[in-house]
Write an enzyme that holds these catalytic residues in place. Structure first.
Site, PDB file in Angstrom:
ATOM      1  CD  GLU A 209      -0.391   1.149  37.705  1.00 12.44           C
ATOM      2  OE1 GLU A 209       0.627   1.708  37.562  1.00 12.44           O
ATOM      3  OE2 GLU A 209      -1.498   0.942  37.170  1.00 12.44           O
ATOM      4  CB  CYS A 243       6.583   5.432  40.537  1.00  8.75           C
ATOM      5  SG  CYS A 243       5.024   6.300  40.371  1.00  8.75           S
TER       6      CYS A 243
HETATM    7  P1  NAD Z   1       8.519  -2.947  47.090  1.00  9.42           P
HETATM    8  O1  NAD Z   1       8.386  -3.734  45.919  1.00  9.42           O
HETATM    9  O2  NAD Z   1       9.597  -3.033  48.091  1.00  9.42           O
HETATM   10  O3  NAD Z   1       7.106  -3.062  48.023  1.00  9.42           O
HETATM   11  C1  NAD Z   1       5.913  -2.772  47.535  1.00  9.42           C
HETATM   12  C2  NAD Z   1       4.875  -3.707  48.407  1.00  9.42           C
HETATM   13  O4  NAD Z   1       5.139  -5.116  48.327  1.00  9.42           O
HETATM   14  C3  NAD Z   1       5.171  -3.474  49.779  1.00  9.42           C
HETATM   15  O5  NAD Z   1       3.742  -3.539  50.509  1.00  9.42           O
HETATM   16  C4  NAD Z   1       5.728  -4.725  50.510  1.00  9.42           C
HETATM   17  O6  NAD Z   1       5.393  -5.027  51.772  1.00  9.42           O
HETATM   18  C5  NAD Z   1       5.438  -5.474  49.563  1.00  9.42           C
HETATM   19  N1  NAD Z   1       6.260  -6.865  49.439  1.00  9.42           N
HETATM   20  C6  NAD Z   1       7.568  -7.032  49.506  1.00  9.42           C
HETATM   21  N2  NAD Z   1       7.821  -8.098  49.335  1.00  9.42           N
HETATM   22  C7  NAD Z   1       6.977  -8.913  48.745  1.00  9.42           C
HETATM   23  C8  NAD Z   1       6.624 -10.224  48.171  1.00  9.42           C
HETATM   24  N3  NAD Z   1       7.695 -11.128  48.122  1.00  9.42           N
HETATM   25  N4  NAD Z   1       5.733 -10.457  47.773  1.00  9.42           N
HETATM   26  C9  NAD Z   1       4.528  -9.596  47.810  1.00  9.42           C
HETATM   27  N5  NAD Z   1       4.589  -8.310  48.370  1.00  9.42           N
HETATM   28  C10 NAD Z   1       5.646  -7.961  48.840  1.00  9.42           C
HETATM   29  O7  NAD Z   1       8.286  -1.220  46.615  1.00  9.42           O
HETATM   30  P2  NAD Z   1       8.500  -0.159  47.548  1.00  9.42           P
HETATM   31  O8  NAD Z   1      10.043   0.029  48.328  1.00  9.42           O
HETATM   32  O9  NAD Z   1       7.612  -0.060  48.520  1.00  9.42           O
HETATM   33  O10 NAD Z   1       8.286   1.150  46.459  1.00  9.42           O
HETATM   34  C11 NAD Z   1       9.347   1.695  45.600  1.00  9.42           C
HETATM   35  C12 NAD Z   1       8.986   0.998  44.299  1.00  9.42           C
HETATM   36  O11 NAD Z   1       7.546   1.220  43.774  1.00  9.42           O
HETATM   37  C13 NAD Z   1       9.786   1.634  42.975  1.00  9.42           C
HETATM   38  O12 NAD Z   1      10.211   0.836  42.163  1.00  9.42           O
HETATM   39  C14 NAD Z   1       8.815   2.657  42.521  1.00  9.42           C
HETATM   40  O13 NAD Z   1       9.047   3.086  41.151  1.00  9.42           O
HETATM   41  C15 NAD Z   1       7.633   1.737  42.586  1.00  9.42           C
HETATM   42  N6  NAD Z   1       6.453   2.569  42.530  1.00  9.42           N
HETATM   43  C16 NAD Z   1       5.681   2.374  41.621  1.00  9.42           C
HETATM   44  C17 NAD Z   1       4.254   3.404  41.618  1.00  9.42           C
HETATM   45  C18 NAD Z   1       3.433   3.447  40.236  1.00  9.42           C
HETATM   46  O14 NAD Z   1       2.341   3.993  40.401  1.00  9.42           O
HETATM   47  N7  NAD Z   1       3.848   2.801  39.188  1.00  9.42           N
HETATM   48  C19 NAD Z   1       4.064   4.304  42.619  1.00  9.42           C
HETATM   49  C20 NAD Z   1       4.797   4.413  43.528  1.00  9.42           C
HETATM   50  C21 NAD Z   1       6.017   3.561  43.623  1.00  9.42           C
END
Ligand code: NAD
Length: 469
Positions: A209, A243
Site C-alpha cells: 500500500e 497517502c
Molecule cells: P516508510 O516507507 O518510510 O516506512 C513504512 C514502514 O517501513 C515503517 O514501519 C518503517 O519502519 C519501515 N521500514 C523502513 N525502512 C525499511 C526497510 N528497509 N525495510 C522494511 N521496512 C522498512 O513510510 P512512512 O514515511 O512511514 O509513510 C509515508 C509513506 O507511506 C508515503 O509514501 C505515503 O503515501 C505512504 N502511505 C500509504 C498508505 C496507503 O494505504 N496506501 C497509507 C499511509 C501512508
C-alpha cells in the site's frame, strides 16, 4: 522475531480449523482495544505529532473500527464454502467442486506514522477475519503510539495471536525478510521495493500500500466553490500527511484565480489561526518540515508563483514542540522542481492550469499511476471520459479521498502506488488462500471411458468427440 514467528506458526498448525467464533472473538478484542483506549491513543498521537487534532485522531479510530466491525458482521458469510460448477458428465455422477477460503498462516503487517492505527488495524480486520496469526511493526517515527499500541496488544492478545515488534528501518528490513505467509506493507514506494525484494527470497506474497502524487482534475463545468471546499477539507486532514491527500490540482486557466480565492477563503474559515490551533495538525517532525520548506524555497527561487494561506499573518519561525507550516499553493512550477516530482505529503499543493481537458489526462498518463484520482465535474460524460482515460488505485467523483472510507470497496494502488488491496471481502480474500477442492464421484469415468493407458481406439473416439471449437 524468528522465534515469535515460529511460535505463531506452531499455534496456527495446532489450532487447525479456525472457527467463526474464534475469529469474531479476536475481532471483538481488537474493537474493544481501540474503542476503550481512544483517549490514550489520541494523547499518544498528539505527543508524536507535537499537535495532532484530537478530532482527526477520533476520525482515524472511527474509520478503523468500521473496518473491524464490518468484518465481524460478515465473517460467517465470507467463510462459507463457495460451490463451483463441475462439467458434464462428471457432474452427473456426483463429482463436486468448491473453493474453501483457508487462512494463510502468519501475516506480517508493517505500518506508517501518518495514520499508525489505520495502516495496521484496518488490514488487521481482514487478517483476523481470514483466521490468521499476525505480527505487527508500527512505525518508529510515531514512537509514543507504537509503544502504547504494543502494550495494549500484549494485554489483549496472546503473543501467538497478535504480537507487536518495535524498531526502525533495520528492524523493518529484518521483519520483511521473515518467511511470513503474507506481508502487508504500507509506506513509501522506495521502502516498498526493499520489502518486496526481501519477501521474494521467501516467495512471500505481498500487499504493498504505497503513495504517490494523487491528482485532482477540476473540469470547467464543476461547481468551483464546492470543489475548493472539498479539496481543502481533504487536504486539511492530517495537514496533507495522507497517502490519498490531493497532491496537485489541474484547473482551467481562466478559473485559476476564482479557485484560489474560494480555497483561500475556506481554509481561512477552517483555520483562522494555525500556530495555536489544535485543529491544525503539525508536520510530524523537523526532518519533514525541512523537506517541505525546501520544496517551497526551491519553487520561490525558481521564480514560481507561490501563494501562502496565512490568515492571521503568523510567524512560522521556530516553534515549541511542533512543526506547523501554512497551507501553500505552488502554481505552474517547472517540472524539474522537487515539488513536481516527489510526493508532497504535507500542507502544500501544486496547481497546474490547462487550456484543454486532454492536457490533464496526457499529464497524468505520463507520470506514475496514482493511488487516488479526483474528478470534479457535473457532467457524467466528462466524468466517464476522465475515468476511461486514466488508471489509478481508486477514484472519487466530486470529492477527494472519501472512496477509501467505503468498506465494501477494495483499497489499494496500481503500478507504483501499490500492489493488491484489502478492506471488506477483498481484505478477507487477500489474506486467505482460495483453495480449490474437488471431490471425485464413486464411478471411475476415466477408466470406464478408456481414457487410461494403454490408449486405444476408445480414447481416440472420446477425444474426437470432446475436442471441439
Ligand atoms: P516508510 O516507507 O518510510 O516506512 C513504512 C514502514 O517501513 C515503517 O514501519 C518503517 O519502519 C519501515 N521500514 C523502513 N525502512 C525499511 C526497510 N528497509 N525495510 C522494511 N521496512 C522498512 O513510510 P512512512 O514515511 O512511514 O509513510 C509515508 C509513506 O507511506 C508515503 O509514501 C505515503 O503515501 C505512504 N502511505 C500509504 C498508505 C496507503 O494505504 N496506501 C497509507 C499511509 C501512508
Amino acid at each position: 522475531m524468528k522465534a515469535l514467528l515460529q511460535k505463531q506458526r506452531d499455534a496456527f498448525v495446532a489450532e487447525g480449523f479456525v472457527s467463526a467464533e474464534t475469529r469474531v472473538d479476536r475481532l471483538d478484542r481488537a474493537i474493544s482495544l481501540l474503542h476503550d483506549n481512544r483517549d490514550t491513543i489520541a494523547d499518544a498521537l498528539d505527543q508524536d505529532f507535537g499537535n495532532r487534532s484530537r478530532h482527526q485522531t477520533l476520525m482515524e479510530l472511527y474509520a478503523t473500527l468500521e473496518s473491524l466491525k464490518h468484518a465481524k458482521k460478515r465473517v460467517r458469510r465470507w467463510m462459507k464454502q463457495d460451490k463451483r460448477k463441475v462439467p458434464l458428465p462428471l457432474a452427473l455422477v456426483g463429482a463436486k467442486a468448491r473453493v474453501e477460503y483457508q487462512p494463510k498462516g502468519v501475516v506480517g503487517i508493517l505500518g506508517t506514522w501518518n495514520f499508525p492505527i489505520n495502516t495496521t488495524f484496518s488490514p488487521l480486520a481482514g487478517v483476523l477475519a481470514a483466521g490468521n496469526r499476525v505480527m505487527i511493526k508500527f512505525s518508529e517515527v510515531s514512537p509514543a503510539t507504537a509503544t502504547l499500541m504494543a502494550g495494549l496488544v500484549a494485554s489483549t492478545f496472546d503473543e501467538t495471536e497478535v504480537a507487536c515488534v518495535s524498531g526502525g528501518p533495520e528492524v523493518g528490513a529484518a521483519f520483511s525478510s521473515l518467511p511470513f505467509d503474507h506481508l502487508c506493507f504500507t509506506g513509501s514506494a522506495t521502502v516498498g521495493k526493499h520489502v518486496m525484494r526481501a519477501a521474494a527470497e521467501n516467495l512471500t506474497p505481498v500487499t504493498l500500500e504505497l503513495g504517490g502524487k494523487s491528482p485532482v482534475i477540476i473540469a470547467r463545468d464543476s461547481d468551483l466553490e464546492d470543489a475548493a471546499v472539498r479539496i481543502m477539507t481533504g487536504k486539511a486532514l492530517n495537514s496533507g500527511q495522507a497517502c490519498l491527500g490531493p497532491d496537485y490540482i489541474m484547473v482551467a486557466e481562466d478559473q485559476l484565480e476564482d479557485f484560489i480565492a474560494h480555497a483561500t477563503k475556506w481554509t481561512g474559515e477552517m483555520f483562522p489561526t494555525l500556530l495555536d490551533n489544535v485543529d491544525c495538525c503539525s508536520v510530524i517532525n523537523e526532518r519533514h518540515l525541512r523537506r517541505l520548506r525546501s520544496y517551497v524555497e526551491e519553487a520561490v527561487s525558481a521564480g514560481a508563483d507561490v501563494r501562502e494561506i496565512n490568515p492571521a499573518g503568523e510567524d512560522f519561525g521556530p516553534q515549541e514542540g511542533a512543526y506547523k507550516m501554512p497551507f501553500t499553493f505552488v502554481v505552474n512550477a517547472g517540472e524539474d522542481l522537487k515539488i513536481m516530482q516527489e510526493e508532497i505529503f504535507g500542507p502544500l499543493l501544486v496547481i497546474k492550469t490547462y487550456e484543454h481537458l486532454e492536457e490533464c489526462t496526457a499529464y497524468i498518463n505520463s507520470h506514475p499511476r496514482p493511488l487516488g484520482l479526483y474528478i470534479f465535474s457535473r457532467d457524467e460524460a466528462t466524468q466517464r471520459h476522465l475515468l476511461d482515460r486514466t488508471v489509478s488505485g481508486g477514484a472519487c467523483i466530486n470529492d477527494v479521498m472519501v472512496h477509501a472510507s467505503i468498506e465494501d470497496l477494495p483499497f489499494g494502488g496500481v503500478g507504483s502506488s501499490g500492489i493488491g488491496h484489502y478492506r471488506g471481502f477483498n481484505g478477507f480474500k487477500t489474506f486467505s488462500h482460495a483453495r480449490a477442492v474437488y471431490k471425485q464421484s464413486k464411478l471411475n469415468l476415466q477408466r470406464l471411458s478408456g481414457m487410461v493407458p494403454p490408449y486405444g481406439e476408445r480414447a481416440d473416439k472420446v477425444l474426437a468427440r470432446i475436442i471441439r471449437k
